[in-house]
Design a protein around this motif. Sequence first.
Motif, mmCIF file in Angstrom:
data_model
loop_
_atom_site.group_PDB
_atom_site.id
_atom_site.type_symbol
_atom_site.label_atom_id
_atom_site.label_comp_id
_atom_site.label_asym_id
_atom_site.label_seq_id
_atom_site.Cartn_x
_atom_site.Cartn_y
_atom_site.Cartn_z
ATOM 1 N N ALA A 3 0.835 -1.203 0.000
ATOM 2 C CA ALA A 3 0.000 0.000 0.000
ATOM 3 C C ALA A 3 0.870 1.254 0.000
ATOM 4 C CB ALA A 3 -0.930 -0.012 1.218
ATOM 5 N N VAL A 4 1.949 1.221 0.768
ATOM 6 C CA VAL A 4 2.895 2.334 0.797
ATOM 7 C C VAL A 4 3.547 2.498 -0.576
ATOM 8 C CG1 VAL A 4 5.108 3.076 1.764
ATOM 9 C CG2 VAL A 4 3.305 2.268 3.278
ATOM 10 N N TYR A 9 -5.593 2.173 -3.556
ATOM 11 C CA TYR A 9 -4.843 0.916 -3.589
ATOM 12 C C TYR A 9 -4.626 0.376 -2.180
ATOM 13 C CZ TYR A 9 -1.425 -2.474 -5.280
ATOM 14 O OH TYR A 9 -0.763 -3.629 -5.599
ATOM 15 N N GLY A 10 -4.394 1.266 -1.227
ATOM 16 C CA GLY A 10 -4.279 0.843 0.166
ATOM 17 C C GLY A 10 -5.569 0.211 0.663
ATOM 18 N N ALA A 11 -6.705 0.766 0.252
ATOM 19 C CA ALA A 11 -7.986 0.168 0.638
ATOM 20 C C ALA A 11 -8.138 -1.222 0.021
ATOM 21 C CB ALA A 11 -9.137 1.073 0.203
ATOM 22 N N VAL A 23 -5.044 4.836 4.714
ATOM 23 C CA VAL A 23 -4.329 5.975 5.285
ATOM 24 C C VAL A 23 -2.827 5.858 5.011
ATOM 25 C CG1 VAL A 23 -3.686 7.090 7.462
ATOM 26 C CG2 VAL A 23 -6.054 6.493 7.024
ATOM 27 N N PHE A 24 -2.271 4.655 5.112
ATOM 28 C CA PHE A 24 -0.848 4.456 4.808
ATOM 29 C C PHE A 24 -0.544 4.840 3.360
ATOM 30 C CE2 PHE A 24 -0.033 0.910 8.151
ATOM 31 C CZ PHE A 24 -0.046 1.859 9.161
ATOM 32 N N ALA A 38 5.376 3.314 8.437
ATOM 33 C CA ALA A 38 4.114 2.570 8.457
ATOM 34 C C ALA A 38 4.236 1.283 9.266
ATOM 35 C CB ALA A 38 3.678 2.245 7.027
ATOM 36 N N THR A 39 5.348 0.583 9.111
ATOM 37 C CA THR A 39 5.528 -0.671 9.832
ATOM 38 C C THR A 39 5.685 -0.427 11.326
ATOM 39 O OG1 THR A 39 6.591 -1.566 7.865
ATOM 40 C CG2 THR A 39 6.856 -2.813 9.882
#
Length: 167
Positions: A43-44, A58-60, A82-83, A109-110
């Motif tokens: 996603a990131v 794409y993250g969704a 959100v990421f 993010a991680t």
Amino acid sequence: MTRHDKILKWTAYLTALLAVTVVNYYVLGPLPISLPLLLPVLAVAGGTLEGAPFGAAYGAACGAVMSALGYLGPGCIFSLAVFGWASGLTTQYLLRRDAWGHMICSVAATLLWEGWTVGTCLLARTAPLEVLLEVAAPELLWTLALALPVYWAGRFCCVNYGRIYHE
């Protein structure tokens, strides 16, 4: 970019999503290592390469797949959206849209994901901190070790099928 180009772009990115999911859960899953979280990193990558709007969508999609596999339900969809959105904005205004920008956003993010997971387990008194860190630390390391191959999967889609977001 024509409608046909956008369909090809989404098809390529969804194929990359399928490939990363299969590698993450069906190739790496049975191995005796901590299971990395490659879908948040993907996603990131989408946000880093294509910008905030594409990254959020794409993250969704990545979150929907992860949610279907049993992670957090709808919260996972929102988190990964959100990421993707945040990494798209970060690489648009602060960082470059390259592997370094992706790695910086992936680390952030991680760390947020692992911090949230450890924090909620601590608040629920599921396990002591030492046990949670024994699980979270190797998971974090494996995720970051595989962040560049995930970026390259996204970059392949971006380079070969054109960029939807134009700077």
